[in-house]
Design an enzyme around this catalytic site. Structure first.
Site, PDB file in Angstrom:
ATOM      1  N   ASP A  28       0.866  -1.205  -0.057  1.00 50.27           N
ATOM      2  CA  ASP A  28       0.042   0.174  -0.183  1.00 50.27           C
ATOM      3  C   ASP A  28       0.751   1.004   0.059  1.00 50.27           C
ATOM      4  OD1 ASP A  28      -2.166  -1.889   0.388  1.00 50.27           O
ATOM      5  OD2 ASP A  28      -3.320  -0.507   1.797  1.00 50.27           O
ATOM      6  N   CYS A  53      -8.387   4.823   1.031  1.00 50.34           N
ATOM      7  CA  CYS A  53      -9.230   4.689   2.245  1.00 50.34           C
ATOM      8  C   CYS A  53      -8.544   5.642   3.279  1.00 50.34           C
ATOM      9  CB  CYS A  53      -9.202   3.163   2.979  1.00 50.34           C
ATOM     10  SG  CYS A  53      -9.791   2.040   1.508  1.00 50.34           S
ATOM     11  N   TYR A  91      -8.179 -15.082   3.613  1.00 51.79           N
ATOM     12  CA  TYR A  91      -6.853 -15.204   4.285  1.00 51.79           C
ATOM     13  C   TYR A  91      -7.015 -15.084   5.762  1.00 51.79           C
ATOM     14  CZ  TYR A  91      -7.090 -10.068   4.099  1.00 51.79           C
ATOM     15  OH  TYR A  91      -7.743  -8.773   4.051  1.00 51.79           O
ATOM     16  N   ASN A 102     -18.018  11.525   3.668  1.00 55.45           N
ATOM     17  CA  ASN A 102     -17.690  12.927   3.128  1.00 55.45           C
ATOM     18  C   ASN A 102     -17.813  13.805   4.206  1.00 55.45           C
ATOM     19  OD1 ASN A 102     -17.426  11.748   0.489  1.00 55.45           O
ATOM     20  ND2 ASN A 102     -19.609  12.744  -0.257  1.00 55.45           N
ATOM     21  N   HIS A 146     -17.777   9.222  -0.115  1.00 56.71           N
ATOM     22  CA  HIS A 146     -16.881   8.420  -1.294  1.00 56.71           C
ATOM     23  C   HIS A 146     -15.643   7.937  -0.405  1.00 56.71           C
ATOM     24  CE1 HIS A 146     -19.543  10.754  -3.614  1.00 56.71           C
ATOM     25  NE2 HIS A 146     -19.374   9.986  -4.789  1.00 56.71           N
ATOM     26  N   GLU A 184      -4.030   0.367  -2.101  1.00 57.22           N
ATOM     27  CA  GLU A 184      -3.435  -0.671  -2.500  1.00 57.22           C
ATOM     28  C   GLU A 184      -2.786  -0.384  -3.870  1.00 57.22           C
ATOM     29  OE1 GLU A 184      -7.117  -2.157  -0.667  1.00 57.22           O
ATOM     30  OE2 GLU A 184      -6.460  -0.483  -2.108  1.00 57.22           O
TER      31      GLU A 184
END
Length: 224
Positions: A28, A53, A91, A102, A146, A184
């Site tokens: 990331d 994020c 995983y 927002n 968002h 990512e």
């Protein structure tokens, strides 16, 4: 490399963070939410390409009464949808998604400018005295938005070793607002996660420190 990564975060620069080959096995791009700019968001879109994020540490998460999304959905979804909700990943870990937000001052919420503003204001929340945090959060943020908020596990990396926990743990070490922006790194050639080799080449060519989760975990054991 840990000291260099902390220095970069303090100066408002990116670092790269790899979790583990036994986990997501992804790298990331990570930056402090306090320092993120529209230009940084654009870089994440162009050179990472994953989901942008905001990760919030466990203490702030508790102060804001954040819930994991899968827990909220289990509580409020109609019966026909409950089987769709997963509590663990392939995983073996649980997802860290909470609500999508927002800031009230954004227009649509999706532009580089809007997402940077939302992230900056989340860092501002973390710097407020605890009694004021949730009131400002409730007044100045709207859902759905968002940017997904990622809720760190209790005790951070002691209980979960995801990018969410590791990035906020690093900001705590750097004595900064424990709110990060992470994304990512994807590969547009293979259409999979960017390989470690390619991530290292990107880090070297852009003079960005790349940190392994193992170094963070070793540090935490030494100073536990």
């Amino acid at each position: 490399m840990l000291d260099k990564a902390l220095d970069y975060l303090k100066r408002g620069h990116f670092i790269l963070l790899h979790d583990s080959s036994d986990r997501e096995n992804e790298v990331d791009m990570v930056i402090s939410a306090k320092h993120v700019t529209p230009e940084h968001i654009a870089q994440m879109r162009q050179f990472a390409g994953g989901l942008i994020c905001i990760a919030v540490d466990d203490i702030i998460s508790r102060n804001l009464k954040l819930q994991y999304m899968h827990e909220s959905l289990q509580q409020y979804s109609v019966d026909e949808h409950k089987d769709m909700i997963y509590n663990s990943t392939k995983y073996g870990d649980h997802p860290s998604f909470s609500m999508w937000i927002n800031h009230t001052e954004v227009k649509t919420g999706i532009t580089d400018y809007d997402r940077a503003l939302t992230a900056n204001e989340m860092a501002r929340v973390a710097e407020m005295p605890e009694p004021y945090q949730i009131n400002y959060f409730k007044r100045m943020f709207k859902v759905p938005g968002h940017i997904p908020l990622l809720k760190s596990a209790p005790d951070l990396i002691k209980t979960r070793q995801g990018h969410t926990e590791m990035s906020t743990y690093l900001l705590r070490l750097a004595e900064m607002s424990p709110v990060s922006v992470i994304c990512e790194m994807m590969d547009s050639i293979t259409h999979k996660a960017l390989s470690l080799d390619k991530a290292k080449k990107y880090a070297d060519s852009n003079r960005i420190p790349m940190l392994e989760a193992s170094e963070i975990l070793n540090h935490s054991k030494i100073y536990a």
